[in-house]
Every structure is written in structure tokens, then in C-alpha cells.
Design an enzyme around this catalytic site. Structure first.
Site, PDB file in Angstrom:
ATOM      1  N   TYR A 104       0.834  -1.203   0.000  1.00 36.01           N
ATOM      2  CA  TYR A 104       0.000   0.000   0.000  1.00 36.01           C
ATOM      3  C   TYR A 104       0.870   1.255   0.000  1.00 36.01           C
ATOM      4  CZ  TYR A 104      -4.333   2.583   1.043  1.00 36.01           C
ATOM      5  OH  TYR A 104      -5.427   3.411   0.997  1.00 36.01           O
TER       6      TYR A 104
ATOM      7  N   TYR B 149      -5.675   5.598  -7.171  1.00 37.04           N
ATOM      8  CA  TYR B 149      -5.919   5.503  -5.728  1.00 37.04           C
ATOM      9  C   TYR B 149      -7.348   5.037  -5.510  1.00 37.04           C
ATOM     10  CZ  TYR B 149      -6.648   7.073  -0.886  1.00 37.04           C
ATOM     11  OH  TYR B 149      -6.939   7.135   0.447  1.00 37.04           O
TER      12      TYR B 149
END
Length: 388
Positions: free
Chosen positions: A297, A341
Site C-alpha cells: 500500500y 488511488y
């Protein structure tokens, strides 16, 4: 108990479908429409129909509830539906919830999804605005009055301490950004397709919240991503080789807050990801050396380094050198820095593609992929593996 011994979930469910909308800066349609489109695409990818689905999982902070999305996608009766809290920390936990439902017999086919207009609509990067009072929000009262108003500023505090502790300069974060953009440059679905960067580009980008520069920060994206989870047995009858869920875990650390855990004894690590790491290794029986691809991440570059350190890929303070070495193929879709995102859901999809052998930046012979979810918050992770 789950933090001290292997659990029994591993190997009982698999991801069999992935689907997404295009990733854009202005989708021109509602978040519900994005969610329904992604769900339909994932079902089509799996070779299933809306009639096969009996479970739905999503995040909180999502404007399209499970029941509404099911209705919009033509799904009928549901026997399981749930939401996971803490923003991007929920990404892998949605798959864990789906696997739990499948393994326990609560549902047979579960769809996980995330959809938002995070660029043209609500922008998480704009910081706290008109927040409703809550118990967990009290912690922000110790940060907001002093100018720590955005996720970038919250991460910058920990990043500064990391650099100080290990005698490093902000330029080390550039290795993460350059790696992500190199992969995004060859990914037609990525916003930064065809636009790689250099370490010099990173160092020349403007400050956002020192020591974070513009190229240390993820994008803001409109789009949707969905995943389909079912049993391994059923997965073997479907269209694609299954991405077996070898292990799934959630983690929260001692003294945990949402992005502002500044009162811990040590700010140089991510204890919540350490909880996840220990459980993933216990349950999967794997070690860092067994992982072929890392989907880590990357909302902000510093936390990629600390995640790699928490998982044991390298010693503390050596994450940048590890990334620069290229020893572990990292965020082969471009990550949230380069592709889009979507709170990490597109990363899970990339892990599935790597195991299928269909990724644009395919790693030869990939059989084990680590996926992590949002950091600085209670979080989650997965190890996906090719079917035996």
C-alpha cells in the site's frame, strides 16, 4: 488468539473475478454507477452472473451501501453483507470477510467492492472538513489545532522521525516513487501511463508537508474496483485459475489511532502492520523469501519502506536500499502512486493478475503475492497463491 497461532482460514477460498471501471479524474457519473459497473465486470470476468451472488462486502466511508449496489447490479437475495472500517486499511479485510463467509457456509459467492469519485467529488487529501463528533475523533483534537490537517501532514511527522533515527535524507523516498512510476508507464490502465520519473524528478518536486514531496503522495482518483470470492472447489470450475487466499489478517497496534498514533514509544515502525505480518506468516507457513511479488500500500512513500521492514524483507532503516535493489518486484501495476488511488482494491486485482499470468508487468513464475492495505490506521493484509 488469532495473534498468537495460525488460523484455519487459509486455503479455503479464492478470488475468481476482478473488474474495474476506467480510472479517471472526472468520471461524470455517480459513485453508485461506478460500483455497479465494477461489480458487473468482476462477475463477467469470473464467468458468473448476478444470480450467483449471495454476499456483499465493502468499506465504510462509501456512499453506496451493499444492498443498494446489489439492487443496481441486478443481484437478488443476500445471506451475508458487511462493511469494514478505517478507510484504506479495509482493502484486504474485505477479502478476509468474504473468505470467512464462504468458509463458514454463510455465503457461496461474495462480491467485494470500492467505488468513489475521490477526485471530482470528495477528496480525502483535502483533510478533515465538517467532521461529525465521535469518540475516535477526539484524538484529532491533539493534532488539528497545530496545523496537522491532512493525511500528508500526519504521515510527515512519522516520516521525519524515521529519517532522523536512521540518518537518512528525504531523497530515499524517491526509490518507491520511481519504481511505481516505472511500472505505471507500461500499464495502459494507469493514469501515469507513458510517464516514468527519475530520482532527480522526485527531488525536484515541490514540498507538500516536509519531508514529503508531491511525488511522495498518491493520486486522487475516480473509479471502481470489484472482486469475486468463492470456495476453492467452485473456483476450479470457473473461467480463470483461482487466486487462493493462503492467509488473510487484520491488525491494530497498541496505542492505535487513525493516522495520528504519535504517542507510541517508537514512531519509526508500523505496529499495526507488524500484527498483520506475524499472522500472515503463521497461517501461510511462508517467509519473505517465498514472496514473488509485493503489492504494498503506497498512499505515501515512507510507509512503503516501513511496511517492508515490518514484514522482515529487510532490517529497520534499510527499506529504501531494499526497494532500490529490485530484489522484490514491487507494485507492478504502478500502485496508487502511478495507477490509481482506490484505497488499495486495485492492488488486490493486480495480485490476481500476477497469479493468472496476465499482468502487464508480469513476473515470471509468480506463485505467492503479498498484498497490504492502508497504513497509519488499523489495517489488513493478504497472501494469495497460485492453486496447487
Amino acid at each position: 488468539m488469532s495473534a498468537r497461532q495460525a488460523d484455519t482460514l487459509g486455503g479455503r477460498a479464492a478470488v475468481v473475478g476482478i473488474g474495474a471501471t476506467e480510472f479517471s479524474k472526472d468520471s461524470g457519473r455517480s459513485e453508485l454507477a461506478l460500483a455497479a459497473e465494477a461489480v458487473r465486470a468482476a462477475l463477467a470476468d469470473a464467468g458468473l452472473t448476478a444470480a450467483d451472488v449471495d454476499g456483499m462486502v465493502t468499506f465504510t466511508m462509501d456512499t453506496s451501501p451493499e444492498i443498494t449496489v446489489a439492487q443496481a447490479a441486478g443481484i437478488g437475495e443476500l445471506s451475508f453483507f458487511s462493511r469494514v472500517h478505517y478507510g484504506g486499511g479495509a482493502a484486504c479485510a474485505t477479502v478476509q470477510q468474504a473468505a470467512l463467509a464462504v468458509a463458514s457456509g454463510l455465503a457461496e459467492v461474495v462480491v467485494c467492492y470500492r467505488a468513489f469519485n475521490e477526485r471530482s467529488g470528495r477528496r480525502f487529501g483535502s483533510g478533515v472538513q465538517r467532521r461529525e463528533p465521535s469518540a475516535e475523533g477526539v484524538a484529532l483534537g491533539w493534532a488539528l489545532p497545530f496545523g496537522l490537517l491532512t493525511p500528508a501532514s500526519w504521515v510527515a511527522v512519522a516520516a521525519r522521525r524515521y529519517l532522523h533515527t536512521y540518518g537518512l535524507e528525504p531523497e530515499v523516498f524517491g526509490h518507491v516513487a520511481v519504481t511505481a512510476r516505472r511500472h505505471a508507464a507500461t500499464n495502459p490502465a494507469a493514469h501515469f501511463h507513458g510517464r516514468p520519473i527519475t530520482l532527480a524528478d522526485h527531488a525536484a518536486s515541490r514540498w507538500i508537508a516536509e519531508p514529503l514531496r508531491l511525488l511522495d503522495c498518491c493520486q486522487e482518483t475516480d473509479g471502481g474496483q470489484a472482486l469475486v470470492v468463492t470456495s476453492v472447489e467452485r473456483a476450479r470450475t470457473l473461467r480463470h485459475p483461482p487466486a487462493v487466499i493462503a492467509a488473510a489478517a487484520q491488525g491494530a497496534g497498541r496505542g492505535q489511532e487513525q493516522m495520528t498514533s504519535f504517542y507510541r514509544d517508537d514512531l519509526t515502525g508500523l505496529p499495526e502492520m507488524g500484527v498483520v505480518a506475524r499472522q500472515l506468516w503463521r497461517t501461510s507457513g511462508l517467509t519473505p523469501g517465498d514472496i514473488d511479488v509485493g503489492i504494498v500500500y503506497d498512499h505515501f512513500t515512507p510507509f512503503v519502506l516501513t511496511q517492508l521492514e515490518e514484514f522482515g524483507f529487510c532490517p529497520p532503516g534499510e527499506g529504501a536500499a531494499f526497494v532500490a535493489s529490485g530484489e522484490l518486484p514491487l507494485n507492478t501495476h504502478g500502485g496508487q502512486l502511478g495507477e490509481a488511488y482506490l484505497h488499495g482494491m486495485n492492488g488486490v486485482a493486480e495480485a490476481v493478475r500476477q497469479l493468472r499470468g496476465t499482468a502487464v508487468n508480469q513476473v515470471a513464475g509468480a506463485r505467492h503475492v503479498l498484498v497490504t492495505a492502508g497504513t497509519g490506521v488499523p489495517t489488513s493484509g493478504l497472501v494469495l497463491r497460485a492453486d496447487a
